[in-house]
Design a protein around this motif. Structure first.
Motif, PDB file in Angstrom:
ATOM      1  N   GLU A  79       0.826  -1.206   0.000  1.00 23.58           N
ATOM      2  CA  GLU A  79       0.000   0.000   0.000  1.00 23.58           C
ATOM      3  C   GLU A  79       0.862   1.258   0.000  1.00 23.58           C
ATOM      4  O   GLU A  79       2.054   1.200   0.254  1.00 23.58           O
ATOM      5  N   GLY A  80       0.210   2.366  -0.249  1.00 22.57           N
ATOM      6  CA  GLY A  80       0.918   3.647  -0.190  1.00 22.57           C
ATOM      7  C   GLY A  80       1.747   3.917  -1.430  1.00 22.57           C
ATOM      8  O   GLY A  80       1.658   3.194  -2.431  1.00 22.57           O
ATOM      9  N   THR A  81       2.549   4.940  -1.354  1.00 24.05           N
ATOM     10  CA  THR A  81       3.365   5.330  -2.498  1.00 24.05           C
ATOM     11  C   THR A  81       4.811   5.542  -2.024  1.00 24.05           C
ATOM     12  O   THR A  81       5.068   5.664  -0.826  1.00 24.05           O
ATOM     13  N   THR A  82       5.699   5.549  -2.976  1.00 26.78           N
ATOM     14  CA  THR A  82       7.103   5.853  -2.678  1.00 26.78           C
ATOM     15  C   THR A  82       7.511   7.039  -3.546  1.00 26.78           C
ATOM     16  O   THR A  82       7.266   7.027  -4.756  1.00 26.78           O
ATOM     17  N   THR A  83       8.092   8.022  -2.908  1.00 27.39           N
ATOM     18  CA  THR A  83       8.503   9.219  -3.648  1.00 27.39           C
ATOM     19  C   THR A  83       9.992   9.458  -3.427  1.00 27.39           C
ATOM     20  O   THR A  83      10.490   9.267  -2.321  1.00 27.39           O
ATOM     21  N   PHE A  84      10.686   9.807  -4.489  1.00 25.84           N
ATOM     22  CA  PHE A  84      12.059  10.261  -4.298  1.00 25.84           C
ATOM     23  C   PHE A  84      12.291  11.488  -5.163  1.00 25.84           C
ATOM     24  O   PHE A  84      11.611  11.695  -6.174  1.00 25.84           O
ATOM     25  N   ARG A  85      13.220  12.300  -4.720  1.00 25.36           N
ATOM     26  CA  ARG A  85      13.541  13.508  -5.484  1.00 25.36           C
ATOM     27  C   ARG A  85      14.702  13.189  -6.406  1.00 25.36           C
ATOM     28  O   ARG A  85      15.754  12.732  -5.968  1.00 25.36           O
ATOM     29  N   ASP A  86      14.475  13.400  -7.682  1.00 26.20           N
ATOM     30  CA  ASP A  86      15.512  13.138  -8.667  1.00 26.20           C
ATOM     31  C   ASP A  86      16.144  14.468  -9.071  1.00 26.20           C
ATOM     32  O   ASP A  86      15.447  15.451  -9.301  1.00 26.20           O
ATOM     33  N   MET A  87      17.472  14.483  -9.146  1.00 23.68           N
ATOM     34  CA  MET A  87      18.177  15.733  -9.454  1.00 23.68           C
ATOM     35  C   MET A  87      17.812  16.260 -10.835  1.00 23.68           C
ATOM     36  O   MET A  87      18.007  17.436 -11.126  1.00 23.68           O
ATOM     37  N   ILE A  88      17.345  15.372 -11.708  1.00 21.39           N
ATOM     38  CA  ILE A  88      17.037  15.783 -13.071  1.00 21.39           C
ATOM     39  C   ILE A  88      15.529  15.852 -13.319  1.00 21.39           C
ATOM     40  O   ILE A  88      15.037  16.778 -13.950  1.00 21.39           O
ATOM     41  N   HIS A  89      14.820  14.878 -12.780  1.00 20.20           N
ATOM     42  CA  HIS A  89      13.381  14.783 -13.070  1.00 20.20           C
ATOM     43  C   HIS A  89      12.483  15.395 -11.996  1.00 20.20           C
ATOM     44  O   HIS A  89      11.277  15.425 -12.161  1.00 20.20           O
ATOM     45  N   GLY A  90      13.049  15.824 -10.894  1.00 26.39           N
ATOM     46  CA  GLY A  90      12.204  16.321  -9.800  1.00 26.39           C
ATOM     47  C   GLY A  90      11.590  15.147  -9.044  1.00 26.39           C
ATOM     48  O   GLY A  90      12.117  14.030  -9.091  1.00 26.39           O
ATOM     49  N   ASP A  91      10.452  15.370  -8.388  1.00 27.28           N
ATOM     50  CA  ASP A  91       9.848  14.294  -7.597  1.00 27.28           C
ATOM     51  C   ASP A  91       9.292  13.201  -8.505  1.00 27.28           C
ATOM     52  O   ASP A  91       8.605  13.481  -9.482  1.00 27.28           O
ATOM     53  N   ILE A  92       9.617  11.969  -8.141  1.00 25.50           N
ATOM     54  CA  ILE A  92       9.057  10.826  -8.865  1.00 25.50           C
ATOM     55  C   ILE A  92       8.329   9.968  -7.835  1.00 25.50           C
ATOM     56  O   ILE A  92       8.883   9.622  -6.792  1.00 25.50           O
ATOM     57  N   THR A  93       7.068   9.646  -8.130  1.00 24.59           N
ATOM     58  CA  THR A  93       6.253   8.876  -7.186  1.00 24.59           C
ATOM     59  C   THR A  93       5.726   7.619  -7.872  1.00 24.59           C
ATOM     60  O   THR A  93       5.291   7.687  -9.014  1.00 24.59           O
ATOM     61  N   VAL A  94       5.816   6.506  -7.185  1.00 25.29           N
ATOM     62  CA  VAL A  94       5.188   5.285  -7.719  1.00 25.29           C
ATOM     63  C   VAL A  94       4.263   4.700  -6.659  1.00 25.29           C
ATOM     64  O   VAL A  94       4.474   4.880  -5.452  1.00 25.29           O
ATOM     65  N   ASN A  95       3.223   4.007  -7.120  1.00 28.38           N
ATOM     66  CA  ASN A  95       2.346   3.271  -6.204  1.00 28.38           C
ATOM     67  C   ASN A  95       3.056   1.991  -5.805  1.00 28.38           C
ATOM     68  O   ASN A  95       3.522   1.242  -6.669  1.00 28.38           O
ATOM     69  N   ASN A  96       3.095   1.736  -4.536  1.00 22.44           N
ATOM     70  CA  ASN A  96       3.761   0.507  -4.087  1.00 22.44           C
ATOM     71  C   ASN A  96       3.079  -0.736  -4.635  1.00 22.44           C
ATOM     72  O   ASN A  96       3.703  -1.786  -4.783  1.00 22.44           O
ATOM     73  N   SER A  97       1.791  -0.611  -4.937  1.00 20.32           N
ATOM     74  CA  SER A  97       1.073  -1.784  -5.463  1.00 20.32           C
ATOM     75  C   SER A  97       1.664  -2.232  -6.803  1.00 20.32           C
ATOM     76  O   SER A  97       1.444  -3.345  -7.253  1.00 20.32           O
ATOM     77  N   GLU A  98       2.432  -1.354  -7.436  1.00 23.16           N
ATOM     78  CA  GLU A  98       3.054  -1.732  -8.716  1.00 23.16           C
ATOM     79  C   GLU A  98       4.351  -2.514  -8.510  1.00 23.16           C
ATOM     80  O   GLU A  98       4.924  -3.036  -9.461  1.00 23.16           O
ATOM     81  N   LEU A  99       4.832  -2.541  -7.278  1.00 23.93           N
ATOM     82  CA  LEU A  99       6.120  -3.195  -7.031  1.00 23.93           C
ATOM     83  C   LEU A  99       5.907  -4.645  -6.617  1.00 23.93           C
ATOM     84  O   LEU A  99       4.890  -4.995  -6.036  1.00 23.93           O
ATOM     85  N   ASP A 100       6.904  -5.422  -6.902  1.00 21.90           N
ATOM     86  CA  ASP A 100       6.844  -6.852  -6.641  1.00 21.90           C
ATOM     87  C   ASP A 100       7.734  -7.182  -5.448  1.00 21.90           C
ATOM     88  O   ASP A 100       8.660  -6.443  -5.155  1.00 21.90           O
ATOM     89  N   ASP A 101       7.468  -8.301  -4.794  1.00 22.25           N
ATOM     90  CA  ASP A 101       8.429  -8.773  -3.782  1.00 22.25           C
ATOM     91  C   ASP A 101       9.666  -9.235  -4.550  1.00 22.25           C
ATOM     92  O   ASP A 101       9.687 -10.317  -5.128  1.00 22.25           O
ATOM     93  N   LEU A 102      10.686  -8.420  -4.550  1.00 21.09           N
ATOM     94  CA  LEU A 102      11.796  -8.730  -5.455  1.00 21.09           C
ATOM     95  C   LEU A 102      12.770  -9.750  -4.883  1.00 21.09           C
ATOM     96  O   LEU A 102      12.991  -9.796  -3.672  1.00 21.09           O
ATOM     97  N   VAL A 103      13.329 -10.508  -5.789  1.00 16.34           N
ATOM     98  CA  VAL A 103      14.361 -11.467  -5.398  1.00 16.34           C
ATOM     99  C   VAL A 103      15.626 -10.660  -5.107  1.00 16.34           C
ATOM    100  O   VAL A 103      16.052  -9.847  -5.931  1.00 16.34           O
ATOM    101  N   ILE A 104      16.193 -10.848  -3.912  1.00 13.75           N
ATOM    102  CA  ILE A 104      17.428 -10.124  -3.590  1.00 13.75           C
ATOM    103  C   ILE A 104      18.656 -11.037  -3.596  1.00 13.75           C
ATOM    104  O   ILE A 104      19.773 -10.580  -3.787  1.00 13.75           O
ATOM    105  N   VAL A 105      18.407 -12.333  -3.354  1.00  9.68           N
ATOM    106  CA  VAL A 105      19.514 -13.289  -3.450  1.00  9.68           C
ATOM    107  C   VAL A 105      19.016 -14.476  -4.256  1.00  9.68           C
ATOM    108  O   VAL A 105      17.926 -15.001  -4.004  1.00  9.68           O
ATOM    109  N   LYS A 106      19.780 -14.871  -5.250  1.00  8.67           N
ATOM    110  CA  LYS A 106      19.360 -15.992  -6.088  1.00  8.67           C
ATOM    111  C   LYS A 106      19.674 -17.318  -5.389  1.00  8.67           C
ATOM    112  O   LYS A 106      20.352 -17.349  -4.362  1.00  8.67           O
ATOM    113  N   SER A 107      19.188 -18.405  -5.973  1.00  9.73           N
ATOM    114  CA  SER A 107      19.322 -19.692  -5.285  1.00  9.73           C
ATOM    115  C   SER A 107      20.785 -20.130  -5.163  1.00  9.73           C
ATOM    116  O   SER A 107      21.128 -20.951  -4.325  1.00  9.73           O
TER     117      SER A 107
END
Ligand code: GLU
Length: 493
Positions: A162-190
């Protein structure tokens, strides 16, 4: 130390240095040098299949060729090393353990075919695939069962849904994404090797990067990385995403557009300083007008707030034009130094030329200096100066509106002039040859054209008398003699 700018280039040695990444390198380097900061090279070599030592060497060579230097890196080490990700596995392992222990990550035993089936299901239902979290809450028994089956888990990171994630980009300004668009990402492979999004976060933190400047193809990764930063209790650096470099057809630049690797441009005879200048203009501008900048000027003027948001079009023509201007700006001696490898590569000049050969090269180069846009053209423009035997079609000796007989007379006149002038230089050759036109009833264009073909083997060459003076009396005499035998009507008198 804490406030000092620290930026990095993090290439994967899976291919040569692409111009897009070279531009990213340049902007990071300029940002560091402009701010009195540190430029770090970190090698992201976790793709075991595609990473090679040869690619690494080629990438470092290309960066050096461009004139970039780094303060810490794989070849020179530094206080934050090692600078190869494969030598930092223990750091990533510990971080992953930490996330598992505090419930921010979980082991996932889903097999590749199972994941593929889930993907197909999502496709059939016309929804974007998100890992459904099947392994999020496994019982002890299920885990034991999977382990007994010999399954080796990956580690997935839990992204808030839920919610959103926002970061300030030095070139693009504020960028916001809906967390619902993000996946539980693999951080370490098998196999225990971390994925890019995980290793980069840990490295950028432990290497104390203050700014992460990279291509905007990574914009989608940044929100994921921000969640990883937070879960590990890290403060994210500042981000700046550079616009893609596009071909003139607005597609991402690739070898389809003629050349894409820095090594290709070096081989075509682009000067590194021209390349640096041109790359700097891909996305950045000083005042929308000025185009020529030395390395020092780029360092002085580079300002990331003047980097644009939209894709920068790469024009080979513009680069060639700019390169031509840089070539013309070289001193005669510098041109010889730069052109020599290309002449040697073409087999026109020996590998370690004696002084006499070098002196000859030095005489030849001014004749083509103005016309040279890329150093690699030097062989094609000057080969007749160096070759023993010229190969050309004898019919070329007979210019427009001339007969073979007139050509023969023209060549004989040139032959006499070459043999008789006291000093073999431009004024005396011209004084001896030019008046022959009228005598023979030819235009100077016709007369000079025939002699040009005889002494160079081609219809287009540098100015005739300069060329003859450099070739020297003997070569000219031999070539004119040979031309007489090549005349279409055959036998000379
Ligand atoms: N290895 C990644 C790449 O070459 C690095 C991206 C980054 O700068 O974070 O695309």
């Amino acid at each position: 130390m804490a406030n000092r700018v620290r930026v990095r280039l993090a290439p994967s040695p899976t291919g040569p240095l692409h111009v897009g990444r070279a531009r990213t390198a340049l902007f990071n380097w300029l940002f560091a040098r402009h701010n009195g900061g540190v430029f770090v090279l970190r090698i992201e070599d976790t793709d075991r299949q595609r990473s090679t030592e040869a690619n690494l060497v080629s990438i470092l060579d290309s960066l050096r060729w461009l004139g970039l230097d780094w303060d810490e890196g794989p070849d020179i080490g530094g206080p934050y090393g090692p600078y190869f990700q494969m030598q930092r596995l223990e750091t990533y392992r510990q971080a992953a353990e930490r996330l598992l222990a505090n419930g921010a990550a979980y082991k996932c035993y889903c097999s590749v075919p199972e994941l593929e089936a889930m993907r197909q299901e999502a496709k059939a239902a016309k929804v974007a695939f998100r890992y459904p979290g099947r392994c999020l809450r496994l019982t002890r028994e299920q885990i034991a069962q999977f382990e007994a089956e010999g399954r080796r888990p990956v580690i997935r990171f839990i992204v808030p849904k839920e919610g959103t994630t926002t970061f300030r980009d030095m070139i693009h300004g504020d960028i916001t994404v809906n967390n619902s668009e993000l996946d539980d990402l693999v951080i370490v492979k098998s196999d225990g090797i971390p994925t890019y999004n995980f290793a980069a976060v840990i490295d950028d933190t432990t290497m104390e990067m203050t700014h992460v400047i990279r291509g905007d193809d990574h914009i989608a990764n940044t929100p994921k990385q921000i969640h990883v930063y937070r879960a590990l209790g890290y403060t994210p650096p500042e981000f700046g995403h550079l616009p893609m470099i596009l071909g003139l057809d607005r597609a991402k630049l690739s070898s389809r557009h003629g050349a894409a690797a820095v090594t290709d441009f070096a081989a075509m005879g682009y000067l590194p300083e021209a390349m640096m200048n041109y790359l700097a203009l891909l996305g950045w501008s000083y005042d929308d007008k000025r185009e020529f900048f030395s390395r020092e000027e780029l360092i002085k003027y580079f300002d990331i707030s003047r980097v644009g948001k939209t894709g920068a079009a790469f024009s080979m023509q513009k680069l060639e034009w700019m390169n031509g201007a840089y070539v013309r700006g070289l001193s005669p001696d510098a041109l010889v130094v730069r052109a020599l490898p290309f002449l040697q590569e073409a087999g026109l000049v020996s590998a370690s030329p004696p002084p006499s050969e070098l002196a000859y090269v030095r005489q030849v180069m001014p004749l083509v200096h103005e016309r040279l846009k890329r150093l690699a053209e030097v062989a094609e423009l000057t080969d007749f100066f160096f070759k023993e035997q010229l190969e050309y079609d004898g019919a070329l000796l007979v210019g427009k509106g001339m007969t073979a007989d007139q050509s023969r007379l023209a060549l004989e006149a040139a032959q006499a002039a070459v043999a008789s002038v006291d000093v073999f230089n431009v004024p005396s050759l011209e004084a001896a040859i030019r008046p022959q036109a009228e005598r023979l009833g030819l235009s100077t264009g016709q007369l000079f054209g025939t002699i040009r073909v005889a002494v160079t083997g081609r219809t287009v060459a540098p100015p005739l008398f300069e060329t003859m003076a450099v070739l020297g009396r003997e070569r000219c005499a031999r070539r004119i003699q040979q031309a007489l035998t090549k005349l279409p009507s055959g036998i000379p008198r």
